[in-house]
Scaffold this motif. Structure first.
Motif, mmCIF file in Angstrom:
data_model
loop_
_atom_site.group_PDB
_atom_site.id
_atom_site.type_symbol
_atom_site.label_atom_id
_atom_site.label_comp_id
_atom_site.label_asym_id
_atom_site.label_seq_id
_atom_site.Cartn_x
_atom_site.Cartn_y
_atom_site.Cartn_z
ATOM 1 N N ARG A 1 -3.544 17.499 -6.062
ATOM 2 C CA ARG A 1 -4.278 16.883 -7.322
ATOM 3 C C ARG A 1 -3.000 16.821 -8.529
ATOM 4 O O ARG A 1 -2.300 17.426 -8.545
ATOM 5 N N ALA A 2 -3.250 15.765 -9.404
ATOM 6 C CA ALA A 2 -2.307 15.570 -10.383
ATOM 7 C C ALA A 2 -2.996 14.914 -11.649
ATOM 8 O O ALA A 2 -3.982 14.211 -11.304
ATOM 9 N N ASP A 3 -2.268 15.077 -12.899
ATOM 10 C CA ASP A 3 -3.158 14.551 -14.123
ATOM 11 C C ASP A 3 -2.546 13.312 -14.154
ATOM 12 O O ASP A 3 -3.473 12.451 -14.555
ATOM 13 N N VAL A 4 -1.427 12.792 -13.537
ATOM 14 C CA VAL A 4 -1.037 11.451 -13.532
ATOM 15 C C VAL A 4 -0.154 11.170 -12.313
ATOM 16 O O VAL A 4 0.442 11.769 -11.806
ATOM 17 N N VAL A 5 -0.519 9.686 -11.939
ATOM 18 C CA VAL A 5 0.149 9.099 -10.804
ATOM 19 C C VAL A 5 0.951 8.009 -11.138
ATOM 20 O O VAL A 5 0.210 7.060 -12.182
ATOM 21 N N ILE A 6 2.153 7.788 -10.931
ATOM 22 C CA ILE A 6 2.816 6.679 -11.649
ATOM 23 C C ILE A 6 3.813 6.001 -10.200
ATOM 24 O O ILE A 6 3.780 6.592 -9.116
ATOM 25 N N GLY A 7 4.174 4.655 -10.686
ATOM 26 C CA GLY A 7 4.987 4.174 -9.450
ATOM 27 C C GLY A 7 4.978 2.956 -9.378
ATOM 28 O O GLY A 7 4.033 2.051 -10.061
ATOM 29 N N GLY A 8 6.031 2.254 -8.640
ATOM 30 C CA GLY A 8 5.901 0.687 -8.584
ATOM 31 C C GLY A 8 6.208 0.271 -7.293
ATOM 32 O O GLY A 8 7.291 0.424 -6.584
ATOM 33 N N PRO A 9 4.997 -0.047 -6.429
ATOM 34 C CA PRO A 9 5.105 -0.433 -5.026
ATOM 35 C C PRO A 9 6.370 -1.469 -5.012
ATOM 36 O O PRO A 9 6.376 -2.279 -5.939
ATOM 37 N N PRO A 10 6.997 -1.827 -3.861
ATOM 38 C CA PRO A 10 8.008 -2.597 -3.564
ATOM 39 C C PRO A 10 7.594 -4.210 -4.252
ATOM 40 O O PRO A 10 6.553 -4.495 -3.933
ATOM 41 N N CYS A 11 8.458 -4.622 -4.831
ATOM 42 C CA CYS A 11 7.887 -6.070 -5.622
ATOM 43 C C CYS A 11 8.701 -7.350 -4.998
ATOM 44 O O CYS A 11 8.209 -8.219 -5.465
ATOM 45 N N GLN A 12 9.416 -7.123 -3.799
ATOM 46 C CA GLN A 12 10.002 -8.303 -3.350
ATOM 47 C C GLN A 12 9.295 -9.566 -3.081
ATOM 48 O O GLN A 12 9.601 -10.567 -3.384
ATOM 49 N N GLY A 13 8.078 -9.280 -2.448
ATOM 50 C CA GLY A 13 6.966 -10.198 -2.136
ATOM 51 C C GLY A 13 6.631 -10.985 -3.362
ATOM 52 O O GLY A 13 6.123 -11.916 -3.481
ATOM 53 N N PHE A 14 6.466 -10.308 -4.539
ATOM 54 C CA PHE A 14 6.000 -11.048 -5.828
ATOM 55 C C PHE A 14 7.080 -11.567 -6.703
ATOM 56 O O PHE A 14 6.875 -12.523 -7.543
ATOM 57 N N SER A 15 8.363 -11.048 -6.401
ATOM 58 C CA SER A 15 9.535 -11.430 -7.256
ATOM 59 C C SER A 15 9.917 -13.028 -7.318
ATOM 60 O O SER A 15 9.705 -13.556 -6.085
ATOM 61 N N ASN A 16 10.168 -13.430 -8.244
ATOM 62 C CA ASN A 16 10.744 -14.846 -8.356
ATOM 63 C C ASN A 16 11.743 -14.816 -7.355
ATOM 64 O O ASN A 16 12.350 -16.089 -7.153
ATOM 65 N N LEU A 17 12.645 -13.537 -7.200
ATOM 66 C CA LEU A 17 13.691 -13.828 -6.426
ATOM 67 C C LEU A 17 13.442 -13.590 -4.991
ATOM 68 O O LEU A 17 14.469 -13.859 -3.970
ATOM 69 N N GLY A 18 12.329 -13.335 -4.615
ATOM 70 C CA GLY A 18 11.906 -13.082 -3.198
ATOM 71 C C GLY A 18 11.089 -14.235 -2.592
ATOM 72 O O GLY A 18 11.016 -15.431 -3.014
ATOM 73 N N SER A 19 10.526 -14.156 -1.387
ATOM 74 C CA SER A 19 9.975 -15.150 -0.565
ATOM 75 C C SER A 19 8.645 -15.493 -1.218
ATOM 76 O O SER A 19 8.051 -16.531 -0.747
ATOM 77 N N ARG A 20 8.016 -14.581 -2.032
ATOM 78 C CA ARG A 20 6.617 -14.843 -2.365
ATOM 79 C C ARG A 20 5.482 -14.980 -1.274
ATOM 80 O O ARG A 20 4.676 -15.991 -1.589
ATOM 81 N N ASP A 21 5.679 -14.357 -0.400
ATOM 82 C CA ASP A 21 4.974 -14.682 1.011
ATOM 83 C C ASP A 21 3.689 -13.395 0.714
ATOM 84 O O ASP A 21 3.842 -12.098 0.663
ATOM 85 N N VAL A 22 2.487 -14.053 0.680
ATOM 86 C CA VAL A 22 1.476 -13.166 0.383
ATOM 87 C C VAL A 22 1.266 -12.232 1.665
ATOM 88 O O VAL A 22 0.381 -11.185 1.611
ATOM 89 N N ASN A 23 1.776 -12.612 2.779
ATOM 90 C CA ASN A 23 1.579 -11.888 3.913
ATOM 91 C C ASN A 23 2.680 -10.851 4.222
ATOM 92 O O ASN A 23 2.736 -9.978 5.157
ATOM 93 N N ASP A 24 3.676 -10.799 3.359
ATOM 94 C CA ASP A 24 4.893 -9.691 3.378
ATOM 95 C C ASP A 24 4.142 -8.306 3.165
ATOM 96 O O ASP A 24 3.346 -8.042 2.538
ATOM 97 N N PRO A 25 4.707 -7.579 4.318
ATOM 98 C CA PRO A 25 3.929 -6.225 4.553
ATOM 99 C C PRO A 25 4.495 -5.430 3.364
ATOM 100 O O PRO A 25 3.526 -4.446 2.993
ATOM 101 N N ARG A 26 5.053 -5.723 2.605
ATOM 102 C CA ARG A 26 5.393 -4.614 1.362
ATOM 103 C C ARG A 26 4.719 -5.047 0.249
ATOM 104 O O ARG A 26 4.427 -4.088 -0.428
ATOM 105 N N ASN A 27 3.802 -6.106 0.363
ATOM 106 C CA ASN A 27 2.850 -6.471 -0.560
ATOM 107 C C ASN A 27 1.633 -5.381 -0.454
ATOM 108 O O ASN A 27 0.759 -5.299 -1.432
ATOM 109 N N LYS A 28 1.319 -4.985 0.800
ATOM 110 C CA LYS A 28 0.406 -4.123 1.257
ATOM 111 C C LYS A 28 0.595 -2.816 0.583
ATOM 112 O O LYS A 28 -0.616 -1.939 0.919
ATOM 113 N N LEU A 29 1.761 -2.283 0.134
ATOM 114 C CA LEU A 29 1.972 -1.003 0.016
ATOM 115 C C LEU A 29 1.237 -0.411 -1.192
ATOM 116 O O LEU A 29 0.865 0.837 -1.520
ATOM 117 N N TRP A 30 0.803 -1.408 -1.793
ATOM 118 C CA TRP A 30 -0.020 -0.979 -3.202
ATOM 119 C C TRP A 30 -1.259 -0.110 -2.610
ATOM 120 O O TRP A 30 -2.005 0.528 -3.687
#
Length: 371
Positions: A67-96
């Motif tokens: 248990r915790a009071d706060v959960v923080i974090g940034g799931p890998p962003c390469q699939g969303f990034s303007n510098l990346g492929s922006r592939d909606v099927n990129d498995p990294r996008n599912k880590l959220w």
């Protein structure tokens, strides 16, 4: 409040977000997860190895999540990034979705997701919004989200990130900015401060780095030997540019870039590209925030990464080199004595991928009013 607020950091990287929360003195990290060994080692070198879980987040059992009071974090962003492929099927996008699993088990009062600006227009973000609707996995949490410019919160860098705040203790708005570019009388009345600048972050550091190599040292984390621990001027590293590169650097004034190069110094790829990529081969400006610090900040051909010192009349007063790892870390608002593990390239990736510490600290301070 006398007891510290407990916190879990997912996709923790080298610990930029944890560093911001810890800076307030009110949060205690009780679990962190990171799959990259060297980033996990850097985190452990700064905040302790006991609560860092190095490995695949999907392999952590529900029963192991506290248990915790706060959960923080940034799931890998390469699939969303303007510098990346922006592939909606990129498995990294599912880590959220793993992030949501942790929220369901940890039952935090508040969770914070950090990601690239494009995340708010992604299909994954649309699915996230549905999970807070009646019957969704996150029913009971209220979401607020916005683009936050790091410079508006005391970081000497113009980096835009998507921030999502989920709360089950009432709606928590996005933090109001604390800094502004051009202060007006209204800004002064609101007690806003001026943007912090490149000068604030790196002025006074040696103009000529003493070395191009990390010290020869190693440390053991998680039973693995990694390069480190390095801190401060250990990572103030120079490079060995070619004579052609040095001639190019010499033509770039503060705020300038590839369009300042004479024709004979232009490679064909730039000569034939008459517009766009304006920050390429760019030089920083002392009295402005930097542009976004990415993972290859040591390559001027990748962005505005040349040292800001330049004199129009005296070539001897120009500093013709890219910024160092230490300068990049300072522009990301890491503490001067932050500890690092890994090779030069690995540490550069950690710095460029990190959440700016001051931005995380601004969010952390804001949450205290509601927690």
């Amino acid at each position: 409040m006398t007891e510290p607020l407990t916190m879990i950091d997912l996709f923790a990287g080298c610990g930029g977000m944890t560093a911001g929360f810890v800076r307030t003195g009110r949060y205690k990290p009780t679990m962190a997860v990171e799959w990259n060994l060297h980033a996990a080692a850097t985190y452990a070198a700064n905040f302790g190895e006991d609560h860092m879980r190095w490995g695949d987040i999907a392999e952590i059992k529900d029963s192991e999540i506290p248990r915790a009071d706060v959960v923080i974090g940034g799931p890998p962003c390469q699939g969303f990034s303007n510098l990346g492929s922006r592939d909606v099927n990129d498995p990294r996008n599912k880590l959220w979705k793993e992030y949501i699993r942790f929220v369901l088990r940890a039952q935090p009062k508040v969770f914070v997701i950090e990601n690239v600006d494009r995340f708010r227009s992604s299909s994954e973000f649309a699915l996230l919004l549905k999970e807070v609707e009646p019957g969704g996995l996150l029913e009971g949490y209220k979401l607020q989200h916005a683009h936050m410019l790091a410079a508006d919160y005391g970081v000497p860098q113009r980096r835009v990130r998507t921030i999502v705040i989920g709360s089950r203790v009432g709606t928590i708005p996005i933090p109001a900015q604390t800094h502004a570019r051009d202060l007006t009388l209204d800004d002064v009345d609101q007690e806003l401060q001026p943007w912090r600048t490149v000068r604030d972050a790196i002025d006074g550091l040696p103009k000529v780095p003493a070395t191009t190599d990390l010290p020869d040292s190693s440390e053991t984390f998680f039973g693995q030997v990694v390069p480190g621990i390095f801190k401060g001027l250990d990572i103030h590293l120079g490079r060995r540019p070619t004579s052609m590169s040095l001639e190019r650097y010499n033509h770039i004034p503060p705020g300038g870039g590839r369009f300042n190069l004479p024709d004979h110094l232009l490679p064909n790829c730039w000569r034939n590209k008459k517009s766009g990529t304006t920050d390429v081969m760019g030089r920083m400006v002392w009295d402005r925030p930097s542009l976004t610090i990415r993972t290859e900040f040591f390559k001027p051909e990748k962005g505005q990464y040349l040292h800001p010192q330049w004199d129009a009349d005296d070539a001897g007063k120009r500093v013709n080199r890219p910024i160092t790892h230490y300068e990049a870390a300072r522009l990301q608002d890491f503490p001067e004595d932050y500890r690092w593990c890994g090779s030069k390239i690995q540490i550069a990736r950690q710095i460029g991928n990190a959440v700016p510490v001051g931005l995380a600290a601004a969010i952390a301070r804001h949450l205290l009013k509601y927690l």
